[in-house]
Write a protein that holds these residues in place. Structure first.
Motif, PDB file in Angstrom:
ATOM      1  N   GLY A 190       0.645  -1.183   0.012  1.00 45.49           N
ATOM      2  CA  GLY A 190      -0.072  -0.049  -0.040  1.00 45.49           C
ATOM      3  C   GLY A 190       0.854   1.196  -0.023  1.00 45.49           C
ATOM      4  N   GLY A 191       2.063   1.252   0.867  1.00 41.80           N
ATOM      5  CA  GLY A 191       2.882   2.469   0.695  1.00 41.80           C
ATOM      6  C   GLY A 191       3.368   2.510  -0.435  1.00 41.80           C
ATOM      7  N   ILE A 192       3.909   1.665  -1.355  1.00 40.11           N
ATOM      8  CA  ILE A 192       4.244   1.607  -2.733  1.00 40.11           C
ATOM      9  C   ILE A 192       3.215   2.136  -3.502  1.00 40.11           C
ATOM     10  CG2 ILE A 192       5.304   0.352  -4.479  1.00 40.11           C
ATOM     11  CD1 ILE A 192       6.709  -1.458  -2.168  1.00 40.11           C
ATOM     12  N   TYR A 193       2.249   1.522  -3.890  1.00 44.54           N
ATOM     13  CA  TYR A 193       1.386   1.655  -4.710  1.00 44.54           C
ATOM     14  C   TYR A 193       0.255   2.697  -4.686  1.00 44.54           C
ATOM     15  CZ  TYR A 193       3.270  -2.520  -6.902  1.00 44.54           C
ATOM     16  OH  TYR A 193       4.270  -3.247  -7.552  1.00 44.54           O
ATOM     17  N   ILE A 194      -0.010   2.812  -3.063  1.00 43.16           N
ATOM     18  CA  ILE A 194      -1.110   3.866  -3.005  1.00 43.16           C
ATOM     19  C   ILE A 194      -0.661   5.197  -2.404  1.00 43.16           C
ATOM     20  CG2 ILE A 194      -3.265   4.527  -1.434  1.00 43.16           C
ATOM     21  CD1 ILE A 194      -3.841   1.091  -1.388  1.00 43.16           C
ATOM     22  N   LEU A 195       0.395   5.042  -1.704  1.00 40.41           N
ATOM     23  CA  LEU A 195       1.052   6.329  -1.207  1.00 40.41           C
ATOM     24  C   LEU A 195       2.329   6.832  -1.873  1.00 40.41           C
ATOM     25  CD1 LEU A 195       1.212   5.447   2.734  1.00 40.41           C
ATOM     26  CD2 LEU A 195      -0.697   6.799   1.169  1.00 40.41           C
ATOM     27  N   HIS A 196       2.486   5.939  -3.197  1.00 42.35           N
ATOM     28  CA  HIS A 196       3.562   6.404  -4.087  1.00 42.35           C
ATOM     29  C   HIS A 196       5.159   6.614  -3.471  1.00 42.35           C
ATOM     30  CE1 HIS A 196       0.032   6.858  -6.633  1.00 42.35           C
ATOM     31  NE2 HIS A 196      -0.373   7.619  -5.934  1.00 42.35           N
ATOM     32  N   GLU A 197       5.161   5.547  -2.617  1.00 40.07           N
ATOM     33  CA  GLU A 197       6.796   5.593  -2.154  1.00 40.07           C
ATOM     34  C   GLU A 197       7.474   4.752  -3.160  1.00 40.07           C
ATOM     35  OE1 GLU A 197       5.247   5.869   2.323  1.00 40.07           O
ATOM     36  OE2 GLU A 197       6.319   4.029   1.685  1.00 40.07           O
ATOM     37  N   SER A 198       8.339   5.427  -4.021  1.00 40.18           N
ATOM     38  CA  SER A 198       8.783   4.755  -5.188  1.00 40.18           C
ATOM     39  C   SER A 198       9.964   3.697  -4.868  1.00 40.18           C
ATOM     40  CB  SER A 198       9.355   5.614  -6.062  1.00 40.18           C
ATOM     41  OG  SER A 198      10.568   6.391  -5.309  1.00 40.18           O
ATOM     42  N   LYS A 199      10.007   2.683  -5.761  1.00 36.77           N
ATOM     43  CA  LYS A 199      11.111   1.652  -5.486  1.00 36.77           C
ATOM     44  C   LYS A 199      11.551   1.246  -7.004  1.00 36.77           C
ATOM     45  CE  LYS A 199      10.230   0.380  -1.207  1.00 36.77           C
ATOM     46  NZ  LYS A 199      11.167   0.498  -0.167  1.00 36.77           N
ATOM     47  N   THR A 200      12.743   1.067  -6.862  1.00 37.58           N
ATOM     48  CA  THR A 200      13.379   0.622  -8.266  1.00 37.58           C
ATOM     49  C   THR A 200      13.177  -0.815  -8.577  1.00 37.58           C
ATOM     50  OG1 THR A 200      15.353  -0.094  -7.294  1.00 37.58           O
ATOM     51  CG2 THR A 200      15.453   2.203  -7.829  1.00 37.58           C
ATOM     52  N   LYS A 201      13.543  -1.295  -9.677  1.00 32.51           N
ATOM     53  CA  LYS A 201      13.322  -2.664 -10.215  1.00 32.51           C
ATOM     54  C   LYS A 201      13.908  -3.572  -9.237  1.00 32.51           C
ATOM     55  CE  LYS A 201      12.198  -1.795 -14.979  1.00 32.51           C
ATOM     56  NZ  LYS A 201      12.481  -2.198 -16.543  1.00 32.51           N
ATOM     57  N   LYS A 202      15.084  -3.328  -8.867  1.00 32.23           N
ATOM     58  CA  LYS A 202      15.871  -4.428  -8.063  1.00 32.23           C
ATOM     59  C   LYS A 202      15.029  -4.303  -6.645  1.00 32.23           C
ATOM     60  CE  LYS A 202      20.218  -4.487 -10.431  1.00 32.23           C
ATOM     61  NZ  LYS A 202      21.638  -4.224 -10.051  1.00 32.23           N
ATOM     62  N   GLU A 203      14.524  -2.890  -5.932  1.00 29.88           N
ATOM     63  CA  GLU A 203      14.134  -2.920  -4.923  1.00 29.88           C
ATOM     64  C   GLU A 203      12.759  -3.478  -4.859  1.00 29.88           C
ATOM     65  OE1 GLU A 203      16.110   1.461  -3.497  1.00 29.88           O
ATOM     66  OE2 GLU A 203      14.103   1.305  -4.228  1.00 29.88           O
ATOM     67  N   MET A 204      11.876  -3.565  -5.837  1.00 32.44           N
ATOM     68  CA  MET A 204      10.774  -4.255  -5.915  1.00 32.44           C
ATOM     69  C   MET A 204      11.048  -5.894  -5.945  1.00 32.44           C
ATOM     70  SD  MET A 204       8.036  -2.608  -5.712  1.00 32.44           S
ATOM     71  CE  MET A 204       6.985  -3.643  -6.146  1.00 32.44           C
ATOM     72  N   VAL A 205      11.775  -6.234  -6.736  1.00 27.18           N
ATOM     73  CA  VAL A 205      12.164  -7.681  -6.572  1.00 27.18           C
ATOM     74  C   VAL A 205      12.571  -8.212  -4.923  1.00 27.18           C
ATOM     75  CG1 VAL A 205      13.992  -9.627  -7.051  1.00 27.18           C
ATOM     76  CG2 VAL A 205      12.970  -7.858  -8.901  1.00 27.18           C
ATOM     77  N   ALA A 206      13.126  -7.397  -4.525  1.00 31.91           N
ATOM     78  CA  ALA A 206      13.609  -7.692  -2.914  1.00 31.91           C
ATOM     79  C   ALA A 206      12.472  -7.646  -2.178  1.00 31.91           C
ATOM     80  CB  ALA A 206      14.755  -6.936  -2.600  1.00 31.91           C
ATOM     81  N   VAL A 207      11.476  -6.626  -2.307  1.00 37.07           N
ATOM     82  CA  VAL A 207      10.429  -6.401  -1.479  1.00 37.07           C
ATOM     83  C   VAL A 207       9.486  -7.513  -1.667  1.00 37.07           C
ATOM     84  CG1 VAL A 207       8.305  -5.112  -1.380  1.00 37.07           C
ATOM     85  CG2 VAL A 207      10.551  -3.928  -1.328  1.00 37.07           C
ATOM     86  N   LEU A 208       9.047  -7.996  -2.929  1.00 35.41           N
ATOM     87  CA  LEU A 208       8.256  -9.094  -3.074  1.00 35.41           C
ATOM     88  C   LEU A 208       8.717 -10.355  -2.865  1.00 35.41           C
ATOM     89  CD1 LEU A 208       6.946  -7.970  -6.930  1.00 35.41           C
ATOM     90  CD2 LEU A 208       5.789  -7.880  -4.626  1.00 35.41           C
ATOM     91  N   SER A 209      10.109 -10.698  -3.008  1.00 36.26           N
ATOM     92  CA  SER A 209      10.689 -11.901  -2.334  1.00 36.26           C
ATOM     93  C   SER A 209      10.622 -11.968  -0.746  1.00 36.26           C
ATOM     94  CB  SER A 209      12.391 -11.802  -2.845  1.00 36.26           C
ATOM     95  OG  SER A 209      12.073 -11.826  -4.062  1.00 36.26           O
ATOM     96  N   GLY A 210      10.889 -10.734  -0.206  1.00 33.72           N
ATOM     97  CA  GLY A 210      10.796 -10.709   1.422  1.00 33.72           C
ATOM     98  C   GLY A 210       9.527 -10.891   1.942  1.00 33.72           C
ATOM     99  N   LEU A 211       8.621 -10.208   1.191  1.00 32.04           N
ATOM    100  CA  LEU A 211       6.953 -10.590   1.400  1.00 32.04           C
ATOM    101  C   LEU A 211       6.671 -11.833   1.275  1.00 32.04           C
ATOM    102  CD1 LEU A 211       5.589  -7.336   0.247  1.00 32.04           C
ATOM    103  CD2 LEU A 211       5.953  -7.636   2.560  1.00 32.04           C
ATOM    104  N   ALA A 212       7.213 -12.640   0.180  1.00 35.74           N
ATOM    105  CA  ALA A 212       6.779 -14.004  -0.001  1.00 35.74           C
ATOM    106  C   ALA A 212       7.109 -14.803   1.380  1.00 35.74           C
ATOM    107  CB  ALA A 212       7.011 -14.495  -1.167  1.00 35.74           C
ATOM    108  N   LEU A 213       8.407 -14.845   1.685  1.00 35.38           N
ATOM    109  CA  LEU A 213       9.098 -15.462   2.838  1.00 35.38           C
ATOM    110  C   LEU A 213       8.094 -15.041   4.178  1.00 35.38           C
ATOM    111  CD1 LEU A 213      12.883 -14.813   2.488  1.00 35.38           C
ATOM    112  CD2 LEU A 213      11.567 -16.948   1.936  1.00 35.38           C
ATOM    113  N   VAL A 214       7.928 -13.944   4.341  1.00 26.04           N
ATOM    114  CA  VAL A 214       6.992 -13.741   5.509  1.00 26.04           C
ATOM    115  C   VAL A 214       5.815 -14.305   5.441  1.00 26.04           C
ATOM    116  CG1 VAL A 214       5.819 -11.895   6.709  1.00 26.04           C
ATOM    117  CG2 VAL A 214       8.176 -11.490   5.767  1.00 26.04           C
ATOM    118  N   VAL A 215       5.161 -14.291   4.235  1.00 30.05           N
ATOM    119  CA  VAL A 215       3.724 -14.920   3.910  1.00 30.05           C
ATOM    120  C   VAL A 215       3.629 -16.303   4.446  1.00 30.05           C
ATOM    121  CG1 VAL A 215       2.007 -15.853   2.617  1.00 30.05           C
ATOM    122  CG2 VAL A 215       2.833 -13.282   2.699  1.00 30.05           C
TER     123      VAL A 215
END
Length: 299
Positions: free
Chosen positions: A264-289
């Motif tokens: 939500g912070g990234i897509y709704i509040l527009h806190e920008s991420k680079t492509k590499k950062e998005m890969v890291a974010v999505l990988s990390g969130l997958a591990l958390v879930v």
């Protein structure tokens, strides 16, 4: 774990995941955000008590649940300050990691959750996976655009704020476990503790008084954020009881809110991420879930 208990355990994820997004949208200073959130929670608690005809508890039960709410307000106002220096998408994973370590260890070693050796091994491996996933979500590339970069000093200050906030959050989870009350009985005294702390915070600090928080629109629009929190708070109180999910499992499930809040912070509040950062974010969130789901079935 029954399907009903699992559903109860996941409801805080939704309420606490949406709340930071709402406060980000409604804006205001941390004092406005904490006032609106706690007052919204208090309104919801009063409505629930009236509908459910819940009697007001007294004595030690009232004191401990009241202190639980006050502890949460302390932790949350510090996290609101961290939002202002690091953003929601960076703050929430760090906050989740600190909370998981402190509250899960309290539940296991003090309250006796995850009683067997196998459960402890699986539980701690899952927590380690969650912490590593959280670490991945904080990955940051060097950016040439200074408008989207967070200074190292801001990150350090934000991490320190979140670290102290974890103590407040631990009190929020631990105090209700010291007394025998159900979630409905604890909800209103807890909400009172939240509202009293936030009111004192607004009145007794000079910098906050000067901004006239009680005459600021965002203090009242953030009441809607409080309704989102109230959904999470009530279901968490129920989920963390020993006869439902227990503190360690209930808390870990609730912290899946990091997925909703971070994205939500990234897509709704527009806190920008680079492509590499998005890969890291999505990988990390997958591990958390994945790790969170595992902890949900530990006995």
């Amino acid at each position: 774990m029954s399907a009903v208990n699992l559903l109860i355990g996941l409801m805080p994820m939704i309420g606490w995941g949406v709340m930071p997004i709402l406060t980000g949208k409604f804006g205001g200073r941390p004092v406005n955000q904490i006032l609106g959130t706690t007052y919204g929670t208090l309104i919801a608690a009063i409505v629930v008590a009236l509908i459910n005809q819940t009697p007001m508890i007294g004595g030690k039960e009232f004191l401990f649940t009241f202190l639980s709410g006050a502890s949460w307000s302390l932790g949350q106002v510090l996290v609101f300050y961290a939002f202002s220096v690091m953003g929601v998408s960076r703050t929430m994973p760090i906050s989740t990691g600190f909370q998981l370590v402190s509250t899960s260890l309290w539940g296991v070693f003090i309250l006796g959750n995850w009683s067997s050796n196998v459960a402890k091994i699986v539980g701690f491996l899952s927590i380690a996976m969650i912490i590593f996933g959280v670490y991945l979500t904080t990955y940051s590339e060097k950016k040439t655009n200074t408008n989207t970069d967070v200074a190292n000093g801001d990150v350090t200050r934000g991490v320190l704020l979140v670290l102290v906030a974890a103590v407040g959050y631990l009190g929020y989870s631990a105090f209700p476990q010291a007394v025998s009350v159900n979630g409905f009985e604890a909800f209103l005294p807890q909400a009172l503790g939240m509202a009293v702390f936030s009111t004192l915070f607004a009145l007794l600090t000079k910098s906050n008084r000067q901004t006239k928080p009680f005459a600021t629109k965002s203090s009242y629009t953030n009441i809607i954020s409080g309704f989102s929190f109230a959904l999470a708070a009530l279901t968490y109180l129920i989920s963390s009881r020993p006869d439902v999910n227990g503190l360690a499992t209930g808390f870990t499930l609730s912290q899946m809110n990091v997925v909703i809040a971070t994205l939500g912070g990234i897509y709704i509040l527009h806190e920008s991420k680079t492509k590499k950062e998005m890969v890291a974010v999505l990988s990390g969130l997958a591990l958390v879930v994945i790790a969170g789901i595992v902890t949900a079935f530990i006995k």
